[in-house]
Design an enzyme around this catalytic site. Structure first.
Site, PDB file in Angstrom:
ATOM      1  N   MET A 124      24.714   8.294   1.566  1.00  0.00           N
ATOM      2  CA  MET A 124      24.514   9.564   2.261  1.00  0.00           C
ATOM      3  C   MET A 124      24.770   9.409   3.757  1.00  0.00           C
ATOM      4  SD  MET A 124      24.050  12.644   1.667  1.00  0.00           S
ATOM      5  CE  MET A 124      23.128  13.208   0.245  1.00  0.00           C
ATOM      6  N   PHE A 167     -11.812  -7.004  13.849  1.00  0.00           N
ATOM      7  CA  PHE A 167     -10.740  -7.516  12.999  1.00  0.00           C
ATOM      8  C   PHE A 167     -10.374  -6.474  11.936  1.00  0.00           C
ATOM      9  CE2 PHE A 167      -9.347  -9.935   9.182  1.00  0.00           C
ATOM     10  CZ  PHE A 167      -8.108 -10.305   9.687  1.00  0.00           C
ATOM     11  N   GLN A 168      -9.097  -6.195  11.826  1.00  0.00           N
ATOM     12  CA  GLN A 168      -8.554  -5.190  10.896  1.00  0.00           C
ATOM     13  C   GLN A 168      -9.165  -3.809  11.091  1.00  0.00           C
ATOM     14  OE1 GLN A 168      -8.443  -6.926   6.899  1.00  0.00           O
ATOM     15  NE2 GLN A 168      -6.415  -7.742   7.437  1.00  0.00           N
ATOM     16  N   LYS A 205     -17.625  -0.536   5.810  1.00  0.00           N
ATOM     17  CA  LYS A 205     -18.116  -1.492   4.826  1.00  0.00           C
ATOM     18  C   LYS A 205     -19.622  -1.390   4.618  1.00  0.00           C
ATOM     19  CE  LYS A 205     -17.309  -6.235   3.375  1.00  0.00           C
ATOM     20  NZ  LYS A 205     -16.763  -7.560   3.742  1.00  0.00           N
ATOM     21  N   GLU A 216       0.810  -1.225   0.000  1.00  0.00           N
ATOM     22  CA  GLU A 216       0.000   0.000   0.000  1.00  0.00           C
ATOM     23  C   GLU A 216       0.840   1.270   0.000  1.00  0.00           C
ATOM     24  OE1 GLU A 216      -0.563  -2.652   1.875  1.00  0.00           O
ATOM     25  OE2 GLU A 216      -2.665  -3.250   1.669  1.00  0.00           O
TER      26      GLU A 216
HETATM   27  C1  LIG Z   1      12.664   5.137   4.876  1.00  0.00           C
HETATM   28  C2  LIG Z   1      13.977   5.759   5.179  1.00  0.00           C
HETATM   29  N1  LIG Z   1      14.790   5.210   6.102  1.00  0.00           N
HETATM   30  C3  LIG Z   1      15.992   5.775   6.372  1.00  0.00           C
HETATM   31  C4  LIG Z   1      16.397   6.908   5.736  1.00  0.00           C
HETATM   32  C5  LIG Z   1      17.731   7.561   6.069  1.00  0.00           C
HETATM   33  N2  LIG Z   1      18.623   7.554   4.885  1.00  0.00           N
HETATM   34  C6  LIG Z   1      18.770   8.631   4.112  1.00  0.00           C
HETATM   35  S1  LIG Z   1      19.790   8.342   2.803  1.00  0.00           S
HETATM   36  C7  LIG Z   1      20.048   6.762   3.294  1.00  0.00           C
HETATM   37  C8  LIG Z   1      20.958   5.873   2.508  1.00  0.00           C
HETATM   38  C9  LIG Z   1      20.464   5.597   1.153  1.00  0.00           C
HETATM   39  O1  LIG Z   1      21.339   4.677   0.550  1.00  0.00           O
HETATM   40  P1  LIG Z   1      21.239   4.339  -0.985  1.00  0.00           P
HETATM   41  O2  LIG Z   1      19.848   4.094  -1.357  1.00  0.00           O
HETATM   42  O3  LIG Z   1      22.221   3.264  -1.300  1.00  0.00           O
HETATM   43  O4  LIG Z   1      21.655   5.712  -1.666  1.00  0.00           O
HETATM   44  P2  LIG Z   1      23.097   6.418  -1.754  1.00  0.00           P
HETATM   45  O5  LIG Z   1      23.127   7.486  -0.702  1.00  0.00           O
HETATM   46  O6  LIG Z   1      24.145   5.387  -1.547  1.00  0.00           O
HETATM   47  O7  LIG Z   1      23.116   6.996  -3.126  1.00  0.00           O
HETATM   48  C10 LIG Z   1      19.357   6.477   4.472  1.00  0.00           C
HETATM   49  C11 LIG Z   1      19.406   5.208   5.189  1.00  0.00           C
HETATM   50  C12 LIG Z   1      15.495   7.461   4.797  1.00  0.00           C
HETATM   51  N3  LIG Z   1      15.775   8.596   4.146  1.00  0.00           N
HETATM   52  N4  LIG Z   1      14.328   6.872   4.512  1.00  0.00           N
END
Ligand SMILES: Cc1ncc(C[n+]2csc(CCOP(=O)(O)OP(=O)(O)O)c2C)c(N)n1
Ligand SMILES: [Mg+2]
Lengths: 169, 587
Positions: free
Chosen positions: B483, B115-116, B165, B53
């Site tokens: 990042m 439920f749900q 529903k 979803e």
């Molecule tokens: C749902 C979610 N969880 C955690 C983060 C924190 N976060 C930001 S960038 C990142 C790393 C992303 O890694 P990747 O997809 O390999 O991209 P890269 O930076 O290596 O290009 C994380 C964990 C986020 N933005 N979104």
């Protein structure tokens, strides 16, 4: 007013009286970290299903402006009015104050109630419940005086407010 | 007019048709079975079955942002609704119009921990623009139409309609959209004339003006972007765009300074810092844009134009705040500027541009592409070059690759760039691309993703296969949460805590398992061939590109620093540790 100065504002909000509207307003304050000092709500126009919420809040001018803008953009909100800025307004609150005491203290509590024009709405041999209506400051003062005289419980309605004169929301 | 009495589900479907909806992204379940039955019986509305979803909402966002229409989602009660929450929050942060229909247990069971059952309106209240629980069949049609009005007018956003529903089954009167009046929600679109005049006088008197424009211009529509472009050219003012605003002004134009903010260009940020008049259009002074507020553009007078009153003076106090639809306001600005024959003093403007050219001379986005190891920036640039003659839409996930895509892919038109800006939701990219491709079946749709992000909605590969959606997914694979690794390197003494991408799948085999093509590319010499081949394949592709795992995203304004203290990065100064304890506590 200085940008960093915190001041108190009484804000009136006209809303559709529908499920969840109060939760929206309260959620907005808690979610954005705004302060609520008092909040009251009741339907004021049964035919159009509108309620009036009165919030007493405090913040810097920028925060107060934000609060009003955030309230205004809620879908069920019709009008937002900052009574503190709009001009003089009347603010009233009702409190029920229970004092449990005997002897001299009991007499003294009655005397003070009289000075404050508070009514005893319940009495037993050892207790009174006073009803007092006034500005929040007046109620604060009354409660403070009752403290050493056996104050045991208070219930306050929060502030209802309206502009003075011909001004309307 | 005689009232038409339909079943609740028929009312919902009819309202969707009357609102011009063509596609719904959804996932069935017990509480919405009557609606799915109705979908089965008709062929006016197409249903795209996603595999989660959250992805339904991102797909609807991609659909909405690339078309300017409202995206529609349909999910079941309980877990269906809770799974949608991330997508709804994403749409709220980025002002994307979405209507999300959630199933609910029958009204007589609400509150019984049935439920749900989930308190969907309670859970989604803070992450929607508005939400409704329909408890009265008589209000169903009105609620449907009002939801579309609320989602798409003013500052757009997601709206949830929770549908018990029994309401879907019971008889209900149908009202046409024209029979519904909106009681309270009627946002202002025209800006105040006097304020607009004042703003233009201020601009005309500027020596160092700048236009700072955001996603609001895109939301206002293609026409608003066109007027913005004309106005910018007419006045000769430099313009910078936010992450959400990319495409609102053509990137190839010489008046464009690039994106601003944390990973924006040196010239854009320096110009923001040093300007004397700033006109913010549909932009909200987000912390990623402003850096340290105490030092933000200290010497400028500021004008802000926004449809949302609450965006004005929220983070940065402005001198003139104009509430209105930026498209309308820009039209008025054009007219008045011409009528009053305003002109910015040429000498001042020339020397401002000289200053800007000096900053541009730093070439802050430059990188050196060696013979073998692929620089991630290079992948973006090459793909941009190879797709110039195609109608191309780009989506991203979140991380370094997202910033590189924003920096290096030159967006010439609005609505062609979808990214999760405000929430920064990993897992956005592929489902958003799916939604875009549904809306534009013949266009090229590319999702730039990272090795970590792609895993967050990888199940949507099945949706791509099922509907033959030829989305091209390019993984800039640095085997890191790049990042995160970058921040750990700069702020946490290079202690790479849990940011290594261990046990990655074989993306070629994975693609094949889902029924489409997987490719890899490991050498710069093969990159163009790989990209070209990918673009030519008639079907979905995942291209796994091994990129330099040490590359960091620059320039960068470290959290808590002002615009004029940007780090220019490896090419000029090397990766330097940021010597700041405050930095550690900031996001
Ligand atoms: C749902 C979610 N969880 C955690 C983060 C924190 N976060 C930001 S960038 C990142 C790393 C992303 O890694 P990747 O997809 O390999 O991209 P890269 O930076 O290596 O290009 C994380 C964990 C986020 N933005 N979104
Ligand atoms: Mg990575």
């Amino acid at each position: 007013m200085k940008e960093t100065e915190i001041s108190k504002h009484t804000i009136s909000v006209l809303v559709d009286n529908e499920a969840g509207v109060l939760a929206r307003v309260i959620g907005l304050f808690s979610g954005r970290g705004y302060n609520i000092e008092s909040l009251t709500v009741a339907e004021v126009d049964a035919s159009s299903h509108q309620s009036r919420i009165t919030v007493v809040t405090s913040g810097t001018p920028m925060v107060i402006e934000q609060i009003k803008a955030q309230l205004s953009r809620l879908v069920p909100v019709h009008k937002v009015s900052d009574l503190t800025l709009a001009g003089p307004c009347v603010e009233r609150e009702l409190a029920l104050v229970k004092v449990i005491a005997s002897g001299e203290k009991r007499v003294e509590s009655l005397r003070i109630a009289d000075i404050f024009k508070a009514r005893a709405v319940d009495a037993t041999n050892s207790s009174f419940v006073f009803e007092i209506i006034g500005s929040p400051e007046k109620i604060d003062a009354f409660i403070k005086l009752m403290e050493p005289l056996g104050l045991s419980e208070t219930s306050r309605t929060g502030v209802a407010a309206i502009s003075r004169g011909t001004l309307t929301m | 007019m005689a009232e038409r009495i339909l079943s609740g589900s028929e009312v919902v479907l009819q309202a969707l048709v009357d609102q011009g909806v063509e596609v719904v992204f959804g996932y069935p379940g017990g509480a919405v079975l009557p609606l799915y039955d109705e979908i089965f019986k008709q062929n006016r509305i197409r249903h795209i079955l996603v595999r989660h979803e959250q992805a339904a909402v991102h797909a609807a966002e991609g659909y909405a942002r690339s078309t300017g229409k409202v995206g529609v989602v349909l999910v079941t009660s309980g877990p269906g609704a809770t799974n949608a929450v991330t997508g709804l929050t994403d749409a709220l942060m980025d002002s994307i119009p979405v209507v999300c229909l959630t199933g609910q247990v029958p009204t007589h069971l609400i509150g019984n921990d049935a439920f749900q059952e989930a308190d969907t309106t309670g859970i989604t209240r803070p992450c929607t623009k508005h939400n409704y629980l329909v408890k009265d069949s008589a209000k169903l049609a009105r609620t449907m139409h009002e939801a579309f009005h609320v989602a798409s007018s003013g500052r757009p956003g997601p709206v949830v309609i929770d549908l018990p529903k029994d309401i879907l089954v019971a008889k209900a009167p149908y009202l046409e959209p024209s029979q519904v009046q909106h009681r309270t929600y009627n946002p202002v679109v025209k800006g105040d004339r006097r304020q607009i005049e004042e703003a233009l006088e201020l601009l005309a008197s500027a020596k160092k003006p700048i236009l700072y424009c955001g996603g609001g211009v895109i939301n206002s529509g293609s026409q608003a972007c066109k007027v913005l472009t004309e106005f910018t050219r007419l006045t000769g003012v430099p313009i910078t765009l936010t992450l959400m605003g990319l495409g609102a002004y053509p990137a190839s134009d010489k008046q464009y300074l690039g994106m601003l903010g944390m990973h924006g260009t040196y010239e854009a940020n320096m110009a923001m810092h040093d300007c004397d008049v700033m006109i913010a259009v549909g932009a909200r002074f987000d912390d990623r844009v402003t850096g340290n507020l105490d030092f933000f553009s200290p010497g400028s007078q500021k004008v802000q134009i926004d449809i949302d009153q609450s965006s004005i003076n929220k983070n940065v106090p402005v001198d003139i705040g104009i509430v209105g639809d930026v498209g309308h306001v820009l039209e008025d600005m054009m007219k008045i500027w011409k009528a009053k024959q305003h002109k910015i003093e040429a000498k001042a403007l020339d020397s401002w541009w000289d200053e800007i050219e000096g900053w541009r001379g730093k070439h802050c986005l430059s990188y050196k592409q060696p013979k073998d190891i692929i620089k991630p920036q290079h992948v973006i640039r090459r793909l941009h070059a190879l797709t110039r003659d195609r109608k191309t839409y780009i989506t991203t996930d979140v991380g370094q690759h997202q910033m590189w895509a924003a920096q290096h892919f030159g967006f010439e038109h609005p609505h062609e760039w979808m990214t999760s800006g405000g929430l920064g939701t990993m897992g956005y990219g592929m489902p958003a691309a799916l939604g875009v491709q549904v809306a534009h079946p013949d266009a090229t749709v590319v999702c730039f993703t990272g090795d970590a992000s792609i895993m967050m909605n990888i199940q949507e590969c099945a949706t791509l296969t099922q509907y033959r959606l030829p989305v091209k997914t390019v993984i800039l694979n640095n085997r890191y949460m790049g990042m995160v690794r970058q921040w750990q390197q700069l702020l946490h003494g290079s202690r790479y805590s849990e940011s290594y991408s261990e046990s990655l799948p074989d993306f070629v085999k994975l693609s094949e398992a889902f029924g489409f093509t997987g490719m890899t590319c490991n050498n710069a010499a093969d990159l163009d061939d790989a990209l070209t081949k990918m673009l030519e394949i008639d079907g979905p592709v995942i291209l796994d590109v091994a990129v330099d795992d040490k590359e960091n995203c620059y320039p960068m304004i470290p959290s808590g620093k002002p615009h004029n203290e940007m780090l220019l990065g490896a090419e000029t100064t090397g990766d330097e540790a940021i010597d700041s304890d405050e930095g550690m506590v900031l996001v």
